[in-house]
Write an enzyme that holds these catalytic residues in place. Structure first.
Site, short mmCIF file in Angstrom:
data_model
loop_
_atom_site.label_atom_id
_atom_site.label_comp_id
_atom_site.label_asym_id
_atom_site.label_seq_id
_atom_site.Cartn_x
_atom_site.Cartn_y
_atom_site.Cartn_z
N LYS A 195 0.86 -1.18 0.00
CA LYS A 195 0.00 0.00 0.00
C LYS A 195 0.90 1.22 0.00
CE LYS A 195 -3.64 2.43 2.45
NZ LYS A 195 -4.64 2.39 3.52
N LYS A 217 1.34 9.93 5.86
CA LYS A 217 1.39 8.50 6.17
C LYS A 217 2.67 7.84 5.65
CE LYS A 217 -3.63 7.96 6.66
NZ LYS A 217 -4.77 7.03 6.50
N LYS A 248 -2.07 -1.60 -3.83
CA LYS A 248 -2.94 -0.44 -3.79
C LYS A 248 -2.12 0.84 -3.87
CE LYS A 248 -6.01 1.87 -0.61
NZ LYS A 248 -6.60 1.88 0.69
C1 PBG Z 1 -7.34 3.65 5.41
C2 PBG Z 1 -7.71 3.33 4.01
C3 PBG Z 1 -7.53 4.23 2.93
C4 PBG Z 1 -8.08 3.60 1.81
C5 PBG Z 1 -8.56 2.34 2.21
N1 PBG Z 1 -8.31 2.19 3.59
C6 PBG Z 1 -6.98 5.60 2.88
C7 PBG Z 1 -5.70 5.91 3.49
O1 PBG Z 1 -4.84 5.06 3.70
O2 PBG Z 1 -5.53 7.08 3.79
C8 PBG Z 1 -8.15 4.22 0.44
C9 PBG Z 1 -9.17 3.70 -0.52
C10 PBG Z 1 -9.44 4.59 -1.68
O3 PBG Z 1 -8.80 5.64 -1.88
O4 PBG Z 1 -10.34 4.23 -2.46
N2 PBG Z 1 -6.86 2.70 6.22
#
Ligand code: PBG
Length: 327
Positions: A195, A217, A248
């Site tokens: 991620k 983050k 992701k």
């Molecule tokens: C948070 C989380 C995020 C997404 C899924 N779970 C955002 C982030 O990490 O700030 C993003 C999903 C999307 O943008 O469609 N744990």
């Protein structure tokens, strides 16, 4: 003389269909749904036209409709009010919270559908971070028990697939151990393996009002520049007991999807995230692209890169197109 003529295999629609290398069935799609407390709520999200925040009563109808269209897997995200958040994400392990109540209701009404959860502190945290914040730092090891408790309560509510999206080190192992100890040996973990700290989560954070209150983050989500590091994350998640690996976002990371596909025998998923959805919607609304063809091309490309599973906000619309085609 030309001996090889690839165009022969493109000469008609039927031949093109015969030789097609990648097909995207509806069974590969997971539809994300945003849930908010209350009743009768179907609130549009400005940066994600066509996507809504649903109250638990109305999300049932949305799920019924999706199942009718052939979409049977869902990932649920809660939007909690600010005054319910605290620094330790207390509400995340409270079986009475509306997210867990909603999951129980969905699984009792539609026992055959698959519900995937999100495990991270940010929807419950007054700091808006995925982990515990102490003196401005995101502390890793103290976050793990919070995530593990959250996951166990989700499993108890009936979640089929736990989705840790927090990117703390060791979280898959901590969650697996806690699930097993609580007797949930049959609950899957789809780890957000790679991620990235991405600009493409913007609309999602608007939908959940979950942007970090300070900082970013980058100390836990991956650097977009790194591909080899994703292999390392995949190895760790696999060793710690993940059942499925996820990349992701999807579109700027097709090479990472391919790399993980080649390095693991586990199922690979990709999350076609909110910003990727918003871009196509925006260009489509302005008539700058052929929206439907662009969406189909994007989903196919993610699948072709090696993701067997795609989490996408386009799922329902894609399913309606497939239904209309078959008539
Ligand atoms: C948070 C989380 C995020 C997404 C899924 N779970 C955002 C982030 O990490 O700030 C993003 C999903 C999307 O943008 O469609 N744990």
């Amino acid at each position: 003389m030309i001996t090889e003529r690839p165009r022969r295999n493109r000469k008609s629609r039927v031949i093109r269909n015969l030789v097609r290398e990648t097909r995207l069935p509806l069974s590969a799609l997971v539809y994300p749904l945003f849930i908010t407390d209350g009743t009768g709520i179907r609130q549009p999200i400005a940066s994600m036209p066509g996507i809504f925040r649903w109250s638990p009563d109305l999300v049932m109808e949305e799920i019924r409709e999706c199942i009718g269209l052939g979409i049977e897997a869902f990932v649920l995200f809660p939007a909690f009010a600010d005054d319910q958040k605290d620094t330790v994400a207390s509400l995340s392990a409270d079986p009475g919270n509306f997210y867990l109540r909603c999951i129980r209701a969905i699984k009792s009404e539609f026992p055959n559908c698959v519900v995937m959860s999100d495990v991270a502190m940010d929807p419950y945290s007054s700091d808006g971070h995925d982990g515990l914040v102490r003196n401005g730092e995101i502390v890793n090891d103290e976050t793990l028990p919070i995530l593990a408790r959250m996951a166990v309560e989700q499993a108890r509510a009936g979640v089929d697939i736990i989705g840790p999206s927090d990117m703390m080190d060791g979280r898959v192992g901590a969650i697996r151990e806690a699930l097993d100890e609580a007797g949930f040996t049959g609950v899957c973990i789809m780890s957000y393996t790679a991620k990235y700290a991405s600009a493409f989560y913007g609309p999602f954070r608007e939908a959940l009002d979950s942007a970090p209150r300070s900082g970013d983050k980058k100390t836990y989500q991956m650097d977009p520049a790194n591909r080899r590091e994703a292999i390392r994350e995949a190895r760790l998640d696999e060793d710690e007991g993940a059942d499925m690996l996820m990349v992701k976002p999807a579109l700027s990371y097709l090479d990472v999807i391919q790399t993980i596909r080649e390095h693991s025998v586990l199922p690979v998923a990709a999350y076609n995230v909110s910003g990727e959805y918003a871009m196509l919607r925006a260009a489509g609304e302005r008539g700058w692209i052929d929206y439907r063809r662009a969406v189909e091309e994007v989903l196919l490309s993610i699948h072709r890169a090696g993701a067997e599973i795609i989490l996408t906000y386009f799922a329902k619309e894609y399913a309606t197109w497939k239904r209309d085609e078959s008539h």
